[in-house]
Write an enzyme that holds these catalytic residues in place. Structure first.
Site, PDB file in Angstrom:
ATOM      1  N   TYR A 154      69.013 -30.419  -1.138  1.00 15.85           N
ATOM      2  CA  TYR A 154      68.533 -29.219  -1.390  1.00 15.85           C
ATOM      3  C   TYR A 154      69.522 -28.191  -1.936  1.00 15.85           C
ATOM      4  CZ  TYR A 154      67.231 -24.373  -0.073  1.00 15.85           C
ATOM      5  OH  TYR A 154      66.643 -23.237   0.043  1.00 15.85           O
ATOM      6  N   ARG A 177      75.370 -12.897  20.938  1.00 10.50           N
ATOM      7  CA  ARG A 177      75.641 -13.632  19.664  1.00 10.50           C
ATOM      8  C   ARG A 177      76.298 -14.920  19.983  1.00 10.50           C
ATOM      9  NH1 ARG A 177      80.402 -12.302  17.750  1.00 10.50           N
ATOM     10  NH2 ARG A 177      80.119 -10.227  18.004  1.00 10.50           N
ATOM     11  N   ASP A 206      71.913 -34.553   6.817  1.00  5.18           N
ATOM     12  CA  ASP A 206      70.794 -33.483   7.088  1.00  5.18           C
ATOM     13  C   ASP A 206      69.645 -34.477   7.473  1.00  5.18           C
ATOM     14  OD1 ASP A 206      68.851 -31.795   6.588  1.00  5.18           O
ATOM     15  OD2 ASP A 206      70.029 -30.595   5.158  1.00  5.18           O
ATOM     16  N   LYS A 260      61.687 -26.236   9.184  1.00  3.36           N
ATOM     17  CA  LYS A 260      60.735 -27.295   8.598  1.00  3.36           C
ATOM     18  C   LYS A 260      59.869 -28.094   9.917  1.00  3.36           C
ATOM     19  CE  LYS A 260      63.048 -26.316   5.004  1.00  3.36           C
ATOM     20  NZ  LYS A 260      62.582 -24.872   4.135  1.00  3.36           N
TER      21      LYS A 260
HETATM   22  C1  LIG Z   1      66.770 -30.680   3.457  1.00  3.97           C
HETATM   23  C2  LIG Z   1      66.913 -29.280   3.651  1.00  3.97           C
HETATM   24  N1  LIG Z   1      68.334 -28.809   4.364  1.00  3.97           N
HETATM   25  C3  LIG Z   1      68.615 -27.509   4.364  1.00  3.97           C
HETATM   26  C4  LIG Z   1      67.811 -26.278   4.122  1.00  3.97           C
HETATM   27  C5  LIG Z   1      68.146 -25.038   4.407  1.00  3.97           C
HETATM   28  O1  LIG Z   1      67.450 -24.464   5.370  1.00  3.97           O
HETATM   29  P1  LIG Z   1      66.734 -22.995   5.620  1.00  3.97           P
HETATM   30  O2  LIG Z   1      65.763 -22.661   4.592  1.00  3.97           O
HETATM   31  O3  LIG Z   1      66.065 -22.819   7.093  1.00  3.97           O
HETATM   32  O4  LIG Z   1      67.992 -22.191   5.396  1.00  3.97           O
HETATM   33  C6  LIG Z   1      66.434 -26.738   3.401  1.00  3.97           C
HETATM   34  C7  LIG Z   1      65.655 -25.655   3.107  1.00  3.97           C
HETATM   35  O5  LIG Z   1      64.737 -26.045   2.229  1.00  3.97           O
HETATM   36  C8  LIG Z   1      66.402 -28.129   3.251  1.00  3.97           C
HETATM   37  O6  LIG Z   1      65.157 -28.591   2.581  1.00  3.97           O
END
Ligand SMILES: Cc1ncc(COP(=O)(O)O)c(C=O)c1O
Length: 392
Positions: free
Chosen positions: A106, A54, A178, A203
């Site tokens: 998101y 972990r 992000d 992604k």
């Molecule tokens: C811009 C963005 N940040 C964070 C996330 C969250 O990521 P995860 O689905 O890997 O938990 C997403 C998910 O679609 C996203 O599009």
């Protein structure tokens, strides 16, 4: 090849080789998957550097170093998902702290902040961060961070990373970006003044719609202690096999991004000319309101496009008619995916806020894949023709 040599290599080469180009014990050129939850101690008070899975794992450690390197940070931390990364990140703040967050982001991040951390004494202001004056006006004495997505999800608005950094640094806070939509190939927020970069590694970094992962990258020694502690305490660390899938995906990130970018530019232009399409949101258009800003902080526009259909009744027909493009919720993989943000990615956002951000019943989001662009356009063309037949 020594680590020193790797420091001077370009992004494309680091992506292919990582930071340890072969396993010193065996010569294996693919990083081994250390599928072990625990590690033997040579003696009391001694460690190989790895104690318990972990906390750290050799496969994950190589991935963390590689992602730190490509995002130009000193430290990288890998989590089981993007949400796992963001949830651990919040632990570096305290109840009472206030964060300014892009309103157009998101939906899962909205849900995590509003439904969960809101209950534990954190407060959030949801702001159109592409409007600097609005962001400035939202700053309070207890504001500890700006959390932005640029380009934003799904409206593709661009926030000025340099000015955001100046604004929050004057108050001793942190800028968190992000960077999922553009990947380190097209945007490096740390170079523009950001303190922490977030990725949903699920992604573009993984790139094949076959693994979930999340990352935090930064260069702050004090923040590193807090984040490592949060990672090991919460236990949302990335598993060894998934870390290996990410390392493999990263090897082709640069060429994939080139193709996503090229395909998206052609498709955005094509969509603009379609009579059933009302408006296309794409930061690569020269008449995008923040086109110059986008050019000044990125090296590409990425593979994401959003668009309004003129007739909301076309939504269901389009989603059922596409065949090359898949109707599924995610982005950044080799396959083109289409999403209906209203009921999928952004369903957690309250209606008034969603509508003010522009997420309505006509909005579609397209993650353009790396297929032959002619096939993607033909697929959209056939689906829009079907819309015309069914809805006149
Ligand atoms: C811009 C963005 N940040 C964070 C996330 C969250 O990521 P995860 O689905 O890997 O938990 C997403 C998910 O679609 C996203 O599009």
């Amino acid at each position: 090849m020594s680590k020193g040599d790797l420091n001077s290599l370009s992004l494309e080469t680091v992506l292919v080789h990582g930071t340890v180009p072969f396993d010193p014990a065996t010569g294996a050129i693919s990083t081994p998957i250390y599928q072990s939850s625990t590690f033997r101690h040579p003696g009391l008070g001694q460690s190989t550097g790895f104690d318990y899975g972990r906390v750290t794992n050799p496969t994950r450690a190589e991935l963390e170093r590689t992602v730190a390197r490509i995002e130009h940070g000193k430290y990288g931390l890998a989590f089981a998902s993007g949400m796992g990364a963001i949830s651990s990140l919040i632990k570096i703040f305290k109840p009472g702290d206030h964060l300014i967050v892009s309103e157009d982001l998101y939906g899962g991040t909205y849900r995590l902040f509003d439904e969960y951390y809101g209950k534990y004494g954190f407060s959030f202001s949801w702001i159109d961060t592409s409007d600097f004056a609005k962001m400035e006006a939202a700053v309070r004495p207890e504001t500890k961070a700006l959390f932005i997505e640029t380009p934003s999800n799904p409206m593709m608005k661009v926030t000025d990373i340099r000015r955001s950094a100046e604004l929050i640094h004057k108050r001793g806070g942190l800028l968190i970006v992000d960077n999922t939509f553009l990947s380190p190939c097209f945007q490096n927020p740390l170079d523009l003044g950001a303190d922490i970069v977030v990725h949903s590694g699920t992604k573009y970094l993984a790139g094949h719609n076959d693994a979930l992962a999340g990352f935090l990258v930064h260069s702050n020694d004090k923040v590193e202690v807090d984040l490592r502690n949060a990672q090991k305490s919460e236990g949302a660390s990335l598993a060894p096999f998934d870390a290996w899938l990410l390392l493999r995906g990263l090897q082709t990130l640069a060429i994939r991004m080139e193709r996503h970018d090229k395909n998206a530019a052609a498709i955005a232009q094509w969509l603009r000319g379609q009579d059933r399409v009302e408006k296309v949101f794409y930061p690569g258009f020269e008449d995008h309101p923040q086109y110059q800003l986008s050019r000044s902080q990125t090296r590409g526009h990425g593979g994401m496009i959003s668009f309004y259909l003129k007739n909301p009744a076309d939504v269901a027909v389009l989603l059922r008619s596409v065949t090359v493009i898949l109707f599924a919720e995610s982005l950044g993989g080799v396959q083109s995916l289409i999403t209906y943000p209203l009921v999928q990615t952004h369903s957690a956002i309250p209606e008034a806020m969603r509508l003010s951000a522009g997420v309505n019943d006509k909005l579609m989001r397209l993650s353009v894949g790396i297929e032959d662009v002619k096939d993607i356009i033909a697929d959209l063309d056939a689906a829009l023709t079907q819309c015309k037949k069914e809805n006149k």
